[in-house]
Design a protein around this motif. Structure first.
Motif, PDB file in Angstrom:
ATOM      1  N   GLY A 239       0.780  -1.232   0.000  1.00 25.30           N
ATOM      2  CA  GLY A 239       0.000   0.000   0.000  1.00 25.30           C
ATOM      3  C   GLY A 239       0.810   1.279   0.000  1.00 25.30           C
ATOM      4  N   GLU A 240       0.469   2.192   0.922  1.00 24.14           N
ATOM      5  CA  GLU A 240       1.071   3.518   0.974  1.00 24.14           C
ATOM      6  C   GLU A 240       2.572   3.488   1.223  1.00 24.14           C
ATOM      7  OE1 GLU A 240      -0.221   6.436   0.196  1.00 24.14           O
ATOM      8  OE2 GLU A 240      -2.033   5.340  -0.384  1.00 24.14           O
ATOM      9  N   ALA A 241       3.046   2.475   1.960  1.00 24.31           N
ATOM     10  CA  ALA A 241       4.482   2.378   2.241  1.00 24.31           C
ATOM     11  C   ALA A 241       5.265   2.224   0.947  1.00 24.31           C
ATOM     12  CB  ALA A 241       4.757   1.196   3.168  1.00 24.31           C
ATOM     13  N   TYR A 242       4.712   1.452   0.017  1.00 23.62           N
ATOM     14  CA  TYR A 242       5.417   1.274  -1.250  1.00 23.62           C
ATOM     15  C   TYR A 242       5.278   2.513  -2.129  1.00 23.62           C
ATOM     16  CZ  TYR A 242       7.716  -1.059  -5.089  1.00 23.62           C
ATOM     17  OH  TYR A 242       8.625  -1.383  -6.055  1.00 23.62           O
ATOM     18  N   LYS A 243       4.140   3.187  -2.066  1.00 24.28           N
ATOM     19  CA  LYS A 243       3.966   4.416  -2.842  1.00 24.28           C
ATOM     20  C   LYS A 243       4.963   5.485  -2.395  1.00 24.28           C
ATOM     21  CE  LYS A 243      -0.922   3.721  -3.975  1.00 24.28           C
ATOM     22  NZ  LYS A 243      -2.306   4.242  -3.823  1.00 24.28           N
ATOM     23  N   LYS A 244       5.244   5.536  -1.088  1.00 27.13           N
ATOM     24  CA  LYS A 244       6.241   6.467  -0.570  1.00 27.13           C
ATOM     25  C   LYS A 244       7.633   6.081  -1.075  1.00 27.13           C
ATOM     26  CE  LYS A 244       8.077   8.405   3.715  1.00 27.13           C
ATOM     27  NZ  LYS A 244       8.017   8.373   5.206  1.00 27.13           N
ATOM     28  N   TYR A 245       7.897   4.786  -1.101  1.00 26.08           N
ATOM     29  CA  TYR A 245       9.168   4.262  -1.616  1.00 26.08           C
ATOM     30  C   TYR A 245       9.346   4.645  -3.081  1.00 26.08           C
ATOM     31  CZ  TYR A 245      12.619   0.533  -2.727  1.00 26.08           C
ATOM     32  OH  TYR A 245      13.717  -0.188  -3.134  1.00 26.08           O
ATOM     33  N   GLN A 246       8.261   4.589  -3.852  1.00 26.11           N
ATOM     34  CA  GLN A 246       8.310   4.967  -5.260  1.00 26.11           C
ATOM     35  C   GLN A 246       8.705   6.436  -5.435  1.00 26.11           C
ATOM     36  OE1 GLN A 246       4.255   3.652  -6.291  1.00 26.11           O
ATOM     37  NE2 GLN A 246       5.160   2.304  -7.841  1.00 26.11           N
ATOM     38  N   LYS A 247       8.240   7.285  -4.520  1.00 22.14           N
ATOM     39  CA  LYS A 247       8.490   8.720  -4.642  1.00 22.14           C
ATOM     40  C   LYS A 247       9.929   9.094  -4.302  1.00 22.14           C
ATOM     41  CE  LYS A 247       3.708  10.062  -3.609  1.00 22.14           C
ATOM     42  NZ  LYS A 247       2.823  10.743  -2.615  1.00 22.14           N
ATOM     43  N   THR A 248      10.587   8.274  -3.473  1.00 25.82           N
ATOM     44  CA  THR A 248      11.919   8.645  -2.992  1.00 25.82           C
ATOM     45  C   THR A 248      13.058   7.866  -3.645  1.00 25.82           C
ATOM     46  OG1 THR A 248      11.787   7.031  -1.180  1.00 25.82           O
ATOM     47  CG2 THR A 248      10.978   9.253  -0.732  1.00 25.82           C
ATOM     48  N   THR A 249      12.745   6.757  -4.338  1.00 24.95           N
ATOM     49  CA  THR A 249      13.798   5.840  -4.786  1.00 24.95           C
ATOM     50  C   THR A 249      13.772   5.655  -6.290  1.00 24.95           C
ATOM     51  OG1 THR A 249      13.491   4.676  -2.685  1.00 24.95           O
ATOM     52  CG2 THR A 249      14.849   3.588  -4.342  1.00 24.95           C
ATOM     53  N   SER A 250      14.954   5.675  -6.892  1.00 25.15           N
ATOM     54  CA  SER A 250      15.090   5.468  -8.337  1.00 25.15           C
ATOM     55  C   SER A 250      14.439   4.154  -8.744  1.00 25.15           C
ATOM     56  CB  SER A 250      16.572   5.446  -8.712  1.00 25.15           C
ATOM     57  OG  SER A 250      16.758   5.010 -10.045  1.00 25.15           O
ATOM     58  N   VAL A 251      13.744   4.159  -9.865  1.00 26.01           N
ATOM     59  CA  VAL A 251      13.031   2.964 -10.290  1.00 26.01           C
ATOM     60  C   VAL A 251      13.974   1.877 -10.798  1.00 26.01           C
ATOM     61  CG1 VAL A 251      12.639   3.814 -12.641  1.00 26.01           C
ATOM     62  CG2 VAL A 251      11.122   2.081 -11.711  1.00 26.01           C
ATOM     63  N   PHE A 252      15.136   2.263 -11.347  1.00 22.48           N
ATOM     64  CA  PHE A 252      15.967   1.284 -12.047  1.00 22.48           C
ATOM     65  C   PHE A 252      17.453   1.439 -11.729  1.00 22.48           C
ATOM     66  CE2 PHE A 252      17.888  -0.367 -16.113  1.00 22.48           C
ATOM     67  CZ  PHE A 252      17.483  -1.686 -15.959  1.00 22.48           C
ATOM     68  N   VAL A 253      18.060   2.513 -12.229  1.00 21.99           N
ATOM     69  CA  VAL A 253      19.499   2.727 -12.016  1.00 21.99           C
ATOM     70  C   VAL A 253      19.744   3.103 -10.559  1.00 21.99           C
ATOM     71  CG1 VAL A 253      21.504   4.094 -12.678  1.00 21.99           C
ATOM     72  CG2 VAL A 253      19.775   3.502 -14.387  1.00 21.99           C
ATOM     73  N   PRO A 254      20.617   2.395  -9.836  1.00 21.87           N
ATOM     74  CA  PRO A 254      20.913   2.760  -8.447  1.00 21.87           C
ATOM     75  C   PRO A 254      21.399   4.208  -8.354  1.00 21.87           C
ATOM     76  CG  PRO A 254      21.807   0.589  -8.946  1.00 21.87           C
ATOM     77  CD  PRO A 254      21.349   1.178 -10.250  1.00 21.87           C
ATOM     78  N   TRP A 255      20.715   4.985  -7.489  1.00 22.10           N
ATOM     79  CA  TRP A 255      21.050   6.395  -7.344  1.00 22.10           C
ATOM     80  C   TRP A 255      20.647   6.864  -5.951  1.00 22.10           C
ATOM     81  CZ3 TRP A 255      24.489   8.825  -9.874  1.00 22.10           C
ATOM     82  CH2 TRP A 255      24.549  10.217  -9.857  1.00 22.10           C
ATOM     83  N   PHE A 256      21.046   8.077  -5.606  1.00 21.55           N
ATOM     84  CA  PHE A 256      20.754   8.596  -4.271  1.00 21.55           C
ATOM     85  C   PHE A 256      19.265   8.863  -4.108  1.00 21.55           C
ATOM     86  CE2 PHE A 256      25.164   9.826  -5.257  1.00 21.55           C
ATOM     87  CZ  PHE A 256      25.810   9.187  -4.189  1.00 21.55           C
ATOM     88  N   LYS A 257      18.810   8.839  -2.857  1.00 21.02           N
ATOM     89  CA  LYS A 257      17.406   9.080  -2.555  1.00 21.02           C
ATOM     90  C   LYS A 257      16.987  10.488  -2.949  1.00 21.02           C
ATOM     91  CE  LYS A 257      15.851   5.420  -0.111  1.00 21.02           C
ATOM     92  NZ  LYS A 257      14.622   4.689  -0.388  1.00 21.02           N
ATOM     93  N   LYS A 258      15.718  10.613  -3.356  1.00 26.12           N
ATOM     94  CA  LYS A 258      15.146  11.936  -3.589  1.00 26.12           C
ATOM     95  C   LYS A 258      14.651  12.482  -2.262  1.00 26.12           C
ATOM     96  CE  LYS A 258      13.370  10.437  -8.078  1.00 26.12           C
ATOM     97  NZ  LYS A 258      12.126  10.160  -8.854  1.00 26.12           N
ATOM     98  N   LYS A 259      14.839  13.776  -2.056  1.00 27.73           N
ATOM     99  CA  LYS A 259      14.365  14.410  -0.820  1.00 27.73           C
ATOM    100  C   LYS A 259      12.886  14.717  -0.931  1.00 27.73           C
ATOM    101  CE  LYS A 259      18.814  16.443   0.406  1.00 27.73           C
ATOM    102  NZ  LYS A 259      19.553  17.690   0.723  1.00 27.73           N
TER     103      LYS A 259
END
Length: 259
Positions: A239-259
């Motif tokens: 649910g919402e926990a994964y939606k939050k993860y989607q907003k902060t984390t790159s979908v594919f290429v490993p990269w730094f978190k979004k603020k």
């Protein structure tokens, strides 16, 4: 008949028979998820066929077959543990397909997996049939990158399984290790493996045909059974926990978190 045609046809016939047997087993145990295990181990079967039948430069042939076998065995063991640990419980994405597909559709799905095994092995055939008695720098670069990507894929799979095994993480989103920087690091390294294979194949005659691999794998990852289905299932379960993860984390290429 040219080995460029005979070896792929022999490989296709053998893996198609394997997939018929696996389809029958899936019907019996009511779990189509086992197709993933044998899709991965079919590459080991093809690597053995190539090693036995291809008449290219032996050192090059040994190298490509060893890397293909290593990748296949690593992935096959991982999937055997993941799927085999709960054969009585079908994974969510296959449950969803079961609602829409009958037995016949699943039969053709299994056969398409066998066909994809052969199509994705095109670079292996091309490399192993190259008779040039010298392995080029580009080929070594492709081989090294391939090996490193196998390690990366293995690490990301291990980190996810390690996270899931901890009771306190039940229902949580994995943000452990590589998963803190990419929502799908396993898919990133899987795609990168096929880029590496393309690099390895390029110096061989017809090596440009290997481009079919990253294109087809990329299509599956981004449009079909990879990221879309995985994320749909993750949203259903977290649910919402994964939606939050989607907003902060790159979908594919490993990269730094979004603020």
């Amino acid at each position: 008949m040219s080995q460029y045609l005979s070896i792929p046809l022999i490989s296709w016939a053998i893996v198609a028979i394997i997939m018929i047997l696996i389809w029958l087993w899936a019907l019996k145990i009511k779990n189509n998820g086992i197709v993933d295990i044998f899709w991965s181990t079919n590459f080991l079967v093809i690597a053995i066929i190539i090693w036995l039948l291809a008449d290219g430069f032996s050192e090059r042939k040994n190298l490509v077959c060893a890397l293909a076998a290593l990748w296949s065995i690593r992935l096959g063991i991982y999937l055997s543990i993941r799927v085999g640990s709960h054969l009585d419980v079908e994974e969510g994405r296959y449950k969803k397909l079961r609602e829409e597909w009958n037995k016949t559709k699943f039969f053709f799905f299994f056969q398409m997996q066998a066909f994809s095994n052969v199509m994705l092995s095109i670079p292996f055939f091309i490399i192993a049939l190259n008779t040039s008695p010298e392995i080029t720098t580009i080929e070594y670069i492709g081989a090294v990158l391939w090996f490193l990507c196998i390690i990366g894929e293995g690490v990301s799979d291990w980190q996810l399984q390690h996270f899931k095994k901890q009771a306190e993480n039940k229902g949580k989103v994995c943000q452990y290790g590589l998963w803190n920087y990419s929502r799908h690091p396993n898919y990133f390294f899987q795609f990168s493996i096929w880029i590496s294979v393309l690099i390895f194949a390029l110096p061989s005659p017809y090596g440009w045909l290997a481009v079919i691999c990253p294109i087809s794998i990329g299509y599956l990852i981004f449009k079909v059974t990879g990221i879309p289905m995985t994320e749909e299932q993750a949203i259903r379960s977290k649910g919402e926990a994964y939606k939050k993860y989607q907003k902060t984390t790159s979908v594919f290429v490993p990269w730094f978190k979004k603020k």
